[in-house]
Design a protein around this motif. Structure first.
Motif, PDB file in Angstrom:
ATOM      1  N   TYR A 186       1.684  90.152  88.348  1.00 35.25           N
ATOM      2  CA  TYR A 186       1.928  89.435  87.093  1.00 35.25           C
ATOM      3  C   TYR A 186       3.108  90.083  86.382  1.00 35.25           C
ATOM      4  O   TYR A 186       3.194  91.296  86.271  1.00 35.25           O
ATOM      5  N   ASN A 187       4.017  89.245  85.925  1.00 34.99           N
ATOM      6  CA  ASN A 187       5.183  89.698  85.186  1.00 34.99           C
ATOM      7  C   ASN A 187       5.137  89.011  83.827  1.00 34.99           C
ATOM      8  O   ASN A 187       5.274  87.787  83.765  1.00 34.99           O
ATOM      9  N   PRO A 188       4.912  89.756  82.713  1.00 36.82           N
ATOM     10  CA  PRO A 188       4.905  89.077  81.412  1.00 36.82           C
ATOM     11  C   PRO A 188       6.188  88.260  81.231  1.00 36.82           C
ATOM     12  O   PRO A 188       7.279  88.760  81.503  1.00 36.82           O
ATOM     13  N   PRO A 189       6.061  87.017  80.822  1.00 36.86           N
ATOM     14  CA  PRO A 189       7.233  86.151  80.723  1.00 36.86           C
ATOM     15  C   PRO A 189       7.967  86.293  79.397  1.00 36.86           C
ATOM     16  O   PRO A 189       7.551  87.033  78.504  1.00 36.86           O
ATOM     17  N   LEU A 190       9.042  85.548  79.293  1.00 39.60           N
ATOM     18  CA  LEU A 190       9.791  85.455  78.045  1.00 39.60           C
ATOM     19  C   LEU A 190       9.767  84.013  77.576  1.00 39.60           C
ATOM     20  O   LEU A 190       9.379  83.112  78.324  1.00 39.60           O
ATOM     21  N   LEU A 191      10.171  83.815  76.350  1.00 39.52           N
ATOM     22  CA  LEU A 191      10.414  82.476  75.836  1.00 39.52           C
ATOM     23  C   LEU A 191      11.925  82.280  75.815  1.00 39.52           C
ATOM     24  O   LEU A 191      12.648  83.118  75.261  1.00 39.52           O
ATOM     25  N   LEU A 192      12.402  81.224  76.418  1.00 40.74           N
ATOM     26  CA  LEU A 192      13.823  80.882  76.399  1.00 40.74           C
ATOM     27  C   LEU A 192      13.996  79.671  75.503  1.00 40.74           C
ATOM     28  O   LEU A 192      13.326  78.650  75.702  1.00 40.74           O
ATOM     29  N   THR A 193      14.895  79.787  74.532  1.00 42.22           N
ATOM     30  CA  THR A 193      15.209  78.646  73.658  1.00 42.22           C
ATOM     31  C   THR A 193      16.650  78.242  73.903  1.00 42.22           C
ATOM     32  O   THR A 193      17.568  79.045  73.721  1.00 42.22           O
ATOM     33  N   THR A 194      16.820  77.005  74.353  1.00 41.62           N
ATOM     34  CA  THR A 194      18.152  76.441  74.589  1.00 41.62           C
ATOM     35  C   THR A 194      18.390  75.324  73.583  1.00 41.62           C
ATOM     36  O   THR A 194      17.469  74.868  72.911  1.00 41.62           O
ATOM     37  N   HIS A 195      19.633  74.880  73.520  1.00 44.55           N
ATOM     38  CA  HIS A 195      19.993  73.746  72.664  1.00 44.55           C
ATOM     39  C   HIS A 195      20.057  72.508  73.550  1.00 44.55           C
ATOM     40  O   HIS A 195      20.774  72.494  74.542  1.00 44.55           O
ATOM     41  N   GLY A 196      19.280  71.489  73.200  1.00 43.29           N
ATOM     42  CA  GLY A 196      19.261  70.259  73.992  1.00 43.29           C
ATOM     43  C   GLY A 196      20.650  69.655  74.098  1.00 43.29           C
ATOM     44  O   GLY A 196      21.310  69.444  73.091  1.00 43.29           O
ATOM     45  N   ARG A 197      21.084  69.401  75.312  1.00 41.80           N
ATOM     46  CA  ARG A 197      22.451  68.892  75.525  1.00 41.80           C
ATOM     47  C   ARG A 197      22.624  67.476  74.999  1.00 41.80           C
ATOM     48  O   ARG A 197      23.726  67.073  74.661  1.00 41.80           O
ATOM     49  N   LYS A 198      21.564  66.709  74.917  1.00 39.97           N
ATOM     50  CA  LYS A 198      21.632  65.353  74.393  1.00 39.97           C
ATOM     51  C   LYS A 198      21.156  65.286  72.943  1.00 39.97           C
ATOM     52  O   LYS A 198      21.806  64.684  72.103  1.00 39.97           O
ATOM     53  N   SER A 199      20.023  65.919  72.664  1.00 43.60           N
ATOM     54  CA  SER A 199      19.417  65.818  71.331  1.00 43.60           C
ATOM     55  C   SER A 199      19.999  66.815  70.332  1.00 43.60           C
ATOM     56  O   SER A 199      19.949  66.580  69.126  1.00 43.60           O
ATOM     57  N   GLY A 200      20.491  67.963  70.837  1.00 43.66           N
ATOM     58  CA  GLY A 200      20.955  69.019  69.951  1.00 43.66           C
ATOM     59  C   GLY A 200      19.814  69.833  69.351  1.00 43.66           C
ATOM     60  O   GLY A 200      20.042  70.787  68.625  1.00 43.66           O
ATOM     61  N   ARG A 201      18.583  69.471  69.674  1.00 44.66           N
ATOM     62  CA  ARG A 201      17.412  70.184  69.153  1.00 44.66           C
ATOM     63  C   ARG A 201      17.109  71.403  70.020  1.00 44.66           C
ATOM     64  O   ARG A 201      17.377  71.408  71.221  1.00 44.66           O
ATOM     65  N   ASP A 202      16.531  72.426  69.413  1.00 45.80           N
ATOM     66  CA  ASP A 202      16.117  73.602  70.167  1.00 45.80           C
ATOM     67  C   ASP A 202      14.937  73.248  71.060  1.00 45.80           C
ATOM     68  O   ASP A 202      14.015  72.538  70.640  1.00 45.80           O
ATOM     69  N   ARG A 203      14.984  73.754  72.285  1.00 42.49           N
ATOM     70  CA  ARG A 203      13.933  73.527  73.281  1.00 42.49           C
ATOM     71  C   ARG A 203      13.486  74.885  73.812  1.00 42.49           C
ATOM     72  O   ARG A 203      14.314  75.672  74.255  1.00 42.49           O
ATOM     73  N   THR A 204      12.181  75.143  73.777  1.00 41.86           N
ATOM     74  CA  THR A 204      11.658  76.446  74.180  1.00 41.86           C
ATOM     75  C   THR A 204      10.706  76.307  75.361  1.00 41.86           C
ATOM     76  O   THR A 204       9.830  75.436  75.358  1.00 41.86           O
ATOM     77  N   VAL A 205      10.900  77.167  76.366  1.00 36.10           N
ATOM     78  CA  VAL A 205      10.053  77.180  77.556  1.00 36.10           C
ATOM     79  C   VAL A 205       9.634  78.609  77.871  1.00 36.10           C
ATOM     80  O   VAL A 205      10.310  79.564  77.501  1.00 36.10           O
ATOM     81  N   VAL A 206       8.509  78.735  78.562  1.00 41.03           N
ATOM     82  CA  VAL A 206       8.014  80.022  79.048  1.00 41.03           C
ATOM     83  C   VAL A 206       8.530  80.208  80.470  1.00 41.03           C
ATOM     84  O   VAL A 206       8.378  79.318  81.308  1.00 41.03           O
ATOM     85  N   LEU A 207       9.149  81.363  80.739  1.00 43.06           N
ATOM     86  CA  LEU A 207       9.696  81.626  82.069  1.00 43.06           C
ATOM     87  C   LEU A 207       9.458  83.068  82.494  1.00 43.06           C
ATOM     88  O   LEU A 207       9.556  83.980  81.670  1.00 43.06           O
ATOM     89  N   PRO A 208       9.222  83.278  83.795  1.00 41.89           N
ATOM     90  CA  PRO A 208       9.228  84.653  84.294  1.00 41.89           C
ATOM     91  C   PRO A 208      10.671  85.143  84.326  1.00 41.89           C
ATOM     92  O   PRO A 208      11.613  84.345  84.382  1.00 41.89           O
ATOM     93  N   TYR A 209      10.846  86.443  84.276  1.00 42.28           N
ATOM     94  CA  TYR A 209      12.197  86.991  84.346  1.00 42.28           C
ATOM     95  C   TYR A 209      12.212  88.211  85.248  1.00 42.28           C
ATOM     96  O   TYR A 209      11.166  88.795  85.558  1.00 42.28           O
TER      97      TYR A 209
END
Length: 163
Positions: A44-67
């Protein structure tokens, strides 16, 4: 059906994704990632939260990802999407705008992303698949459609993104 499959099916629902993001932000761990790791027999690898800017909406989008460690105070994330024929939305967003933020070890850090290529990608891919062999299965599924991207994240303030 394997427990990891059930966890993934739950995680892609709006409720499951929201619960997983909440857990990572406030507890620092992902129940979905933990179940997946235990079921697949990997660490198990504790994940991070990645927040990107939506390329179409311009809204922030956050996902859980392993790193994974990318050396020199950088970290790597993998745009596998389980080997589906197209990149995940967060990867498309990073390609359009490489500025993002991560929530790692309970702190928010502004980052810059770049897609690893050539020798750098090969070295990272080897390291990542040694630690988490499931990505080899995903690459087989994606074969003929795309190469799974590996993104290298660097803190914009120059600080180290320690594992």
């Amino acid at each position: 059906m394997k427990l990891s499959q059930i966890a993934v099916r739950f995680a892609v629902t709006p409720l499951g994704a929201a619960l997983d993001r909440f857990s990572v932000r406030w507890i620092g761990h992902s129940p979905v990632s933990w179940i997946f790791a235990r079921s697949e027999g990997v660490d198990y690898n504790p994940p991070l939260l990645l927040t990107t800017h939506g390329r179409k909406s311009g809204r922030d989008r956050t996902v859980v990802l392993p790193y994974f460690s990318a050396g020199k105070g950088r970290i790597a994330i993998v745009g596998s999407r389980g080997g589906m024929p197209t990149d995940p939305q967060w990867a498309r967003n990073l390609r359009a705008d490489p500025t993002a933020s991560v929530f790692l070890r309970r702190q928010s850090i502004a980052v810059e992303a770049k897609v690893a290529a050539g020798n750098e990608r090969e070295l990272l891919w080897s390291s990542i698949t040694t630690r988490s062999p499931v990505y080899l299965t995903y690459q087989k599924r994606a074969a003929g459609h795309r190469e799974i991207p590996v993104f290298v994240l660097t803190a914009r303030d120059g600080s180290s993104l320690r594992m």
